[in-house]
Every structure is written in structure tokens, then in C-alpha cells.
Design an enzyme around this catalytic site. Structure first.
Site, mmCIF file in Angstrom:
data_model
loop_
_atom_site.group_PDB
_atom_site.id
_atom_site.type_symbol
_atom_site.label_atom_id
_atom_site.label_comp_id
_atom_site.label_asym_id
_atom_site.label_seq_id
_atom_site.Cartn_x
_atom_site.Cartn_y
_atom_site.Cartn_z
ATOM 1 N NE ARG A 29 142.354 132.016 27.269
ATOM 2 C CZ ARG A 29 141.923 133.272 27.117
ATOM 3 N NH1 ARG A 29 141.022 133.758 27.945
ATOM 4 N NH2 ARG A 29 142.380 134.041 26.155
ATOM 5 C CB ILE A 31 142.239 124.675 35.392
ATOM 6 C CG1 ILE A 31 142.597 123.432 34.616
ATOM 7 C CG2 ILE A 31 141.613 124.335 36.725
ATOM 8 C CD1 ILE A 31 143.727 122.631 35.260
ATOM 9 C CG HIS A 97 144.014 133.835 42.939
ATOM 10 N ND1 HIS A 97 144.499 133.282 44.102
ATOM 11 C CD2 HIS A 97 142.736 133.386 42.819
ATOM 12 C CE1 HIS A 97 143.562 132.531 44.657
ATOM 13 N NE2 HIS A 97 142.473 132.592 43.897
#
Ligand code: 5GP
Ligand code: ZN
Length: 111
Positions: A29, A31, A97
Site C-alpha cells: 500500500r 504510504i 512501479h
């Protein structure tokens, strides 16, 4: 890569809220979530961004996206995937990512 934040998260040196893992991919997850569901999906092998992504990694990421979307309950009604690349793409962490965003009706604006 020793000084890479996401390599250190994958290695478990920095804690993360893991949502998925397989041979090639780790997901956790964000931040600072920008939606009720905001997951970062990263290849375990370090590469800077999509410009360095090979076919096997792209396939592994795509497969993981589907699994995580189902797991998070957003496959229906839908979600968004984004990968920021470089300065104008507002990439702040130089380890490839994919952001998976969902859990609400997202803005129609992309930029
Ligand atoms: P970018 O801006 O590079 O596309 O996305 C980087 C993302 O990583 C941001 O959404 C940011 O909130 C997230 N992030 C930065 N540092 C950490 C961290 O230490 N842990 C987690 N879980 N997310 C982080
Ligand atoms: Zn890295």
C-alpha cells in the site's frame, strides 16, 4: 540496489503493508494514498522505470495487476493503473512501479 527505497522495501529492510507477492513482483500500500485503494506494484528486479522494462517483467506486472484488483474488490466497477516515468512524468522513486488506484469513481482528468 542498496540505496533504492523500493529495493529496501522488497528486501524487508523497510516495513511495508504487503498486499501481494510472487516470484517476480511485490505489491504494497502507498504510504500516502490518493484513493481508498492505492497499491504500488513493483518488479523485484531493480529497473528505473518503464523504459527499462522487459517483456517478462511487463507480463508479470500485468498478471499481478489483475490478481490484486480482484483481491482488493475493484476489478468491478473498475480501477486505474499509472506508471510515472521521469521528471515530467512526476516519478519520485526511481524503481519501476505501477500505481493501482480504485475504490471510488476517479477523476476523468489524467494530467
Ligand atoms: P511516484 O511519484 O514515483 O510515481 O510514486 C512514488 C510513490 O511512492 C508515492 O505515491 C509515494 O507516496 C510512495 N512512497 C514513497 N515512499 C514510500 C514508503 O516509504 N512506503 C510506501 N509504502 N510508499 C512510499
Ligand atoms: Zn530498486
Amino acid at each position: 540496489m542498496q540505496d533504492c527505497l523500493f529495493c529496501r522495501i522488497i528486501a524487508g529492510e523497510i516495513p511495508s503493508d504487503k498486499v501481494y507477492e510472487d516470484d517476480r513482483v511485490y505489491a504494497f500500500r502507498d504510504i500516502n494514498p490518493q484513493a481508498p485503494v492505492h497499491v504500488l506494484i513493483v518488479p523485484k528486479k531493480h529497473m528505473a522505470n518503464v523504459l527499462e522494462c522487459d517483456g517478462e517483467t511487463a507480463a508479470a506486472l500485468a498478471e499481478a495487476i489483475g490478481k490484486i484488483a480482484a483481491q482488493e474488490g475493484v476489478a468491478e466497477p473498475g480501477f486505474r493503473v499509472v506508471s510515472n516515468c521521469g521528471r515530467d512524468g512526476a516519478q519520485s522513486v526511481n524503481h519501476l512501479h505501477v500505481h493501482l488506484l480504485g475504490g471510488k469513481a476517479l477523476s476523468e482528468r489524467m494530467a
